[in-house]
Design a protein around this motif. Sequence first.
Motif, short mmCIF file in Angstrom:
data_model
loop_
_atom_site.label_atom_id
_atom_site.label_comp_id
_atom_site.label_asym_id
_atom_site.label_seq_id
_atom_site.Cartn_x
_atom_site.Cartn_y
_atom_site.Cartn_z
N TRP A 245 47.96 67.81 27.13
CA TRP A 245 48.44 66.76 28.18
C TRP A 245 47.98 67.37 29.58
O TRP A 245 47.41 66.57 30.45
CB TRP A 245 49.72 66.10 27.94
CG TRP A 245 50.11 64.81 28.83
CD1 TRP A 245 49.72 63.91 28.66
CD2 TRP A 245 50.59 65.07 29.98
NE1 TRP A 245 50.10 63.02 29.54
CE2 TRP A 245 50.79 63.80 30.52
CE3 TRP A 245 51.22 66.01 30.88
CZ2 TRP A 245 51.45 63.40 31.72
CZ3 TRP A 245 51.83 65.60 31.97
CH2 TRP A 245 51.97 64.22 32.57
N ILE B 235 48.57 57.61 35.34
CA ILE B 235 49.01 57.89 33.86
C ILE B 235 49.84 59.13 33.84
O ILE B 235 51.12 59.01 33.15
CB ILE B 235 47.76 58.19 33.05
CG1 ILE B 235 46.86 57.03 32.78
CG2 ILE B 235 48.38 58.77 31.57
CD1 ILE B 235 45.61 57.64 32.18
N GLN C 265 53.25 57.63 35.61
CA GLN C 265 54.03 56.77 34.58
C GLN C 265 54.78 57.66 33.24
O GLN C 265 55.82 57.40 32.66
CB GLN C 265 52.87 55.73 34.05
CG GLN C 265 52.82 54.80 35.24
CD GLN C 265 51.98 53.80 34.77
OE1 GLN C 265 51.30 53.86 33.60
NE2 GLN C 265 51.68 52.69 35.48
N SER C 266 53.83 58.59 32.60
CA SER C 266 54.43 59.38 31.68
C SER C 266 55.69 60.19 31.94
O SER C 266 56.49 60.12 31.13
CB SER C 266 53.33 60.14 31.04
OG SER C 266 52.16 59.56 30.57
N ASN D 291 58.75 58.06 32.60
CA ASN D 291 59.18 57.36 30.98
C ASN D 291 59.97 58.46 30.72
O ASN D 291 61.23 58.04 30.06
CB ASN D 291 58.09 56.91 30.15
CG ASN D 291 57.36 55.93 30.76
OD1 ASN D 291 57.66 54.74 31.50
ND2 ASN D 291 56.23 55.53 30.19
#
Length: 235
Positions: free
Chosen positions: A50, A64, A67-68, A71
């Motif tokens: 990642w 992305i 946001q990842s 979360n």
Amino acid sequence: MEWRKYYWDVTLVPLGLVMLVAYHVWLWHKSKTQPFTTTFGREADSPRFWVLVIIKDIEKKSIIAIQSLRNLMMASTLMATTSIVICAGLGAIISSTYSVKSAINNDIVFGTHGELMVGLKYAVLLAMFLFSFLCHTFSIGFLNQVNILMFTPQDDKSLVTSQYLTQLLEKGILLNTVGNRLFYSALPLILWIFGPVITFFSLIAMVVVFYNLDFLPGNTNTTLENRNSIPFPEA
């Protein structure tokens, strides 16, 4: 003798906790030797992949990445908040004059509800939820570091490399996992207030639940050598 009153409490509950710890030791061993048989083994290289993919095209994948990480931090924040609220509730119960033992008699099923044993039960619960809270707060700290350092320039002189970011992300995920496991393991211990027998069977049920979540069917012969043959993308 006095100790006989605590017989079921000092045998069944520690036995259940030993089984829970032994299961996680076995899970760690399986994740290292046969990684494709467990969810942790299969996902062990995910943070590294990642980070490399995000850094390779950070301008297009910045949303992305944010946001990842957000979360993950929200999940840790929720669990940390729940743990500290439970700790506050347990602290209020311990300090109150109300005694939960008055409605339950001492016997084989419900165990002993003397002042010493009741205090021990609440102390163990408080410690487990408190350590869960600490693990989640530490996890949030590491994830925040990754969120900030992810956008630093990557050059030969930079100390913030993809390996360093991967280590930070892995620490954050590991602490989140440990905090979750402590939280889930403490749930059956809440039933210890009502007796050691139901707690023992609840701990066994928790081991069964963990097993079905952690282990995957098939590919049982895949070893660490097979996993090391998987190529990694280059940043």
